[in-house]
Design a protein around this motif. Structure first.
Motif, PDB file in Angstrom:
ATOM      1  N   GLU A 150      41.583  35.138  42.309  1.00  0.00           N
ATOM      2  CA  GLU A 150      41.986  35.076  40.901  1.00  0.00           C
ATOM      3  C   GLU A 150      41.029  35.843  39.989  1.00  0.00           C
ATOM      4  OE1 GLU A 150      41.986  30.911  40.240  1.00  0.00           O
ATOM      5  OE2 GLU A 150      43.784  30.532  41.448  1.00  0.00           O
ATOM      6  N   LEU A 151      39.956  36.402  40.558  1.00  0.00           N
ATOM      7  CA  LEU A 151      38.961  37.079  39.733  1.00  0.00           C
ATOM      8  C   LEU A 151      39.446  38.444  39.260  1.00  0.00           C
ATOM      9  CD1 LEU A 151      35.608  36.394  41.658  1.00  0.00           C
ATOM     10  CD2 LEU A 151      36.771  34.997  39.928  1.00  0.00           C
ATOM     11  N   THR A 152      38.819  38.908  38.196  1.00  0.00           N
ATOM     12  CA  THR A 152      39.018  40.273  37.729  1.00  0.00           C
ATOM     13  C   THR A 152      37.767  41.071  38.077  1.00  0.00           C
ATOM     14  OG1 THR A 152      38.010  39.890  35.566  1.00  0.00           O
ATOM     15  CG2 THR A 152      40.379  39.395  35.796  1.00  0.00           C
ATOM     16  N   ALA A 153      37.854  42.378  37.951  1.00  0.00           N
ATOM     17  CA  ALA A 153      36.686  43.211  38.209  1.00  0.00           C
ATOM     18  C   ALA A 153      35.539  42.851  37.262  1.00  0.00           C
ATOM     19  CB  ALA A 153      37.054  44.688  38.067  1.00  0.00           C
ATOM     20  N   ALA A 154      35.878  42.513  36.025  1.00  0.00           N
ATOM     21  CA  ALA A 154      34.844  42.142  35.049  1.00  0.00           C
ATOM     22  C   ALA A 154      34.135  40.844  35.443  1.00  0.00           C
ATOM     23  CB  ALA A 154      35.459  42.000  33.663  1.00  0.00           C
ATOM     24  N   ASP A 155      34.859  39.922  36.086  1.00  0.00           N
ATOM     25  CA  ASP A 155      34.250  38.663  36.510  1.00  0.00           C
ATOM     26  C   ASP A 155      33.094  38.893  37.474  1.00  0.00           C
ATOM     27  OD1 ASP A 155      35.885  36.921  35.042  1.00  0.00           O
ATOM     28  OD2 ASP A 155      37.419  36.877  36.619  1.00  0.00           O
ATOM     29  N   LEU A 156      33.192  39.910  38.289  1.00  0.00           N
ATOM     30  CA  LEU A 156      32.160  40.174  39.292  1.00  0.00           C
ATOM     31  C   LEU A 156      30.808  40.496  38.657  1.00  0.00           C
ATOM     32  CD1 LEU A 156      34.126  42.293  41.936  1.00  0.00           C
ATOM     33  CD2 LEU A 156      33.487  39.874  42.080  1.00  0.00           C
ATOM     34  N   ASP A 157      30.824  40.927  37.423  1.00  0.00           N
ATOM     35  CA  ASP A 157      29.572  41.295  36.759  1.00  0.00           C
ATOM     36  C   ASP A 157      29.061  40.234  35.794  1.00  0.00           C
ATOM     37  OD1 ASP A 157      29.051  43.811  37.966  1.00  0.00           O
ATOM     38  OD2 ASP A 157      30.698  44.667  36.811  1.00  0.00           O
ATOM     39  N   ARG A 158      29.640  39.053  35.828  1.00  0.00           N
ATOM     40  CA  ARG A 158      29.122  37.953  35.015  1.00  0.00           C
ATOM     41  C   ARG A 158      27.779  37.485  35.554  1.00  0.00           C
ATOM     42  NH1 ARG A 158      33.118  33.556  32.684  1.00  0.00           N
ATOM     43  NH2 ARG A 158      35.010  34.744  32.232  1.00  0.00           N
ATOM     44  N   PRO A 159      26.894  37.012  34.681  1.00  0.00           N
ATOM     45  CA  PRO A 159      25.632  36.420  35.150  1.00  0.00           C
ATOM     46  C   PRO A 159      25.902  35.070  35.800  1.00  0.00           C
ATOM     47  CG  PRO A 159      25.844  36.153  32.794  1.00  0.00           C
ATOM     48  CD  PRO A 159      27.004  37.032  33.211  1.00  0.00           C
ATOM     49  N   THR A 160      24.982  34.617  36.635  1.00  0.00           N
ATOM     50  CA  THR A 160      25.117  33.314  37.292  1.00  0.00           C
ATOM     51  C   THR A 160      23.890  32.457  36.991  1.00  0.00           C
ATOM     52  OG1 THR A 160      23.941  33.816  39.351  1.00  0.00           O
ATOM     53  CG2 THR A 160      26.272  34.516  39.204  1.00  0.00           C
ATOM     54  N   PRO A 161      23.947  31.168  37.335  1.00  0.00           N
ATOM     55  CA  PRO A 161      22.768  30.318  37.178  1.00  0.00           C
ATOM     56  C   PRO A 161      21.685  30.607  38.215  1.00  0.00           C
ATOM     57  CG  PRO A 161      24.802  29.021  37.194  1.00  0.00           C
ATOM     58  CD  PRO A 161      25.148  30.388  37.679  1.00  0.00           C
TER      59      PRO A 161
END
Length: 223
Positions: free
Chosen positions: A21-32
Motif C-alpha cells: 500500500e506504500l507510495t514511493a514517497a513513503d519509502l523516504d519518510r524518517p523512522t524512529p
C-alpha cells in the motif's frame, strides 16, 4: 515450532500487505530508528526475515548454546557491529527498487525462510552471524521479535495504527519477558508491552520499579 511458524507467517503476511500500500514517497519518510528512512528499515527487516534460509544451507553446529532471550543480550552489539548494521541497511535501502519490486523481494525472502524451516526438524542447529549456535525454533523466535518490534517502528513512521498480529504478540512477549509474568498492575496491552520493554515508550517511575522487580527489560535489537 508450529506456533512460532504461525507467528512468523502471520506477521510477514501482514507486513507484505502494508508494503503493497506504500507510495514511493513513503519509502523516504524518517523512522524512529535514525538515521534510517522507511526504505532502510524495510531493507533491514527483509534481510532479517530471509536470513534463516541461508543459515540452513550451512553445516549444522554440534549443539545449541543460546536461546532467543540470550541472543538479544547487549554484550555482542558493540559500536562496530551496530555501525555495520546501520550502514548495511542504508546501502540496501538506497538500492531498493520501486514499491512493487520491493514487496516481491520481501515476499521471496520470508517465504524462502518458511520453506527452509519446514524442511528441517525443529531441533536443527544453525549458526548466527554472530557465531552463536541456536536451534531453528529459537532463531525463528528472534525473527518474530524483529518483525513485531520493527513493525511498530514502521507503523509510527507511516502514521498507521500498529498491525501487530496476535500470534506474533504472544511469541514476542514471551521473549521480551524471558517467560516472566508481567505484573497485572501494569495493565499493558500487547503493543504497550513491546513499546515499554524495548524503550520505545518511556516508563513512569512506578512502571520502572515494577519492571525491575519482575526482572523485565534489558534486551537489545539487531537483525
Amino acid at each position: 515450532m508450529e506456533t512460532v511458524r504461525e507467528a512468523f507467517r502471520d506477521e510477514c503476511v501482514r507486513l507484505e500487505a502494508v508494503l503493497g500500500e506504500l507510495t514511493a514517497a513513503d519509502l523516504d519518510r524518517p523512522t524512529p530508528c535514525p538515521p534510517w528512512k522507511v526504505r532502510d528499515l524495510v531493507a533491514h527487516v527483509r534481510t532479517g526475515a530471509g536470513r534463516l534460509a541461508g543459515m540452513l544451507a550451512e553445516p549444522a553446529p554440534p549443539a545449541a548454546e543460546v536461546d532467543a532471550v540470550t541472543y538479544f543480550g547487549a554484550a555482542k552489539f558493540t559500536p562496530e557491529v551496530d555501525r555495520d548494521r546501520v550502514e548495511s541497511a542504508r546501502r540496501d535501502g538506497a538500492a531498493l527498487p520501486g514499491v512493487p519490486a520491493t514487496v516481491a523481494d520481501f515476499a521471496r525472502a520470508w517465504r524462502a525462510t518458511d520453506e527452509a524451516v519446514a524442511a528441517v526438524p525443529p531441533g536443527r542447529v544453525v549458526r548466527t552471524r554472530h557465531g552463536e549456535p541456536m536451534t531453528v525454533t529459537e532463531f525463528l523466535r528472534t525473527r518474530v521479535v524483529e518483525l513485531a518490534v520493527h513493525g511498530l517502528d514502521l507503523a509510527d513512521a507511516l502514521d498507521r495504527v500498529p498491525w501487530l498480529t496476535p500470534a506474533a504478540a504472544r511469541v514476542t512477549a514471551a521473549v521480551l519477558t524471558g517467560g516472566r509474568l508481567v505484573p497485572d498492575a501494569l495493565a499493558w496491552d500487547d503493543v504497550t508491552l513491546l513499546r515499554k520493554v524495548t524503550g520505545r515508550a518511556p516508563l513512569t517511575g512506578d512502571e520502572a520499579a515494577r519492571c525491575d522487580a519482575a526482572g523485565l527489560g534489558g534486551l537489545s535489537f539487531s537483525g
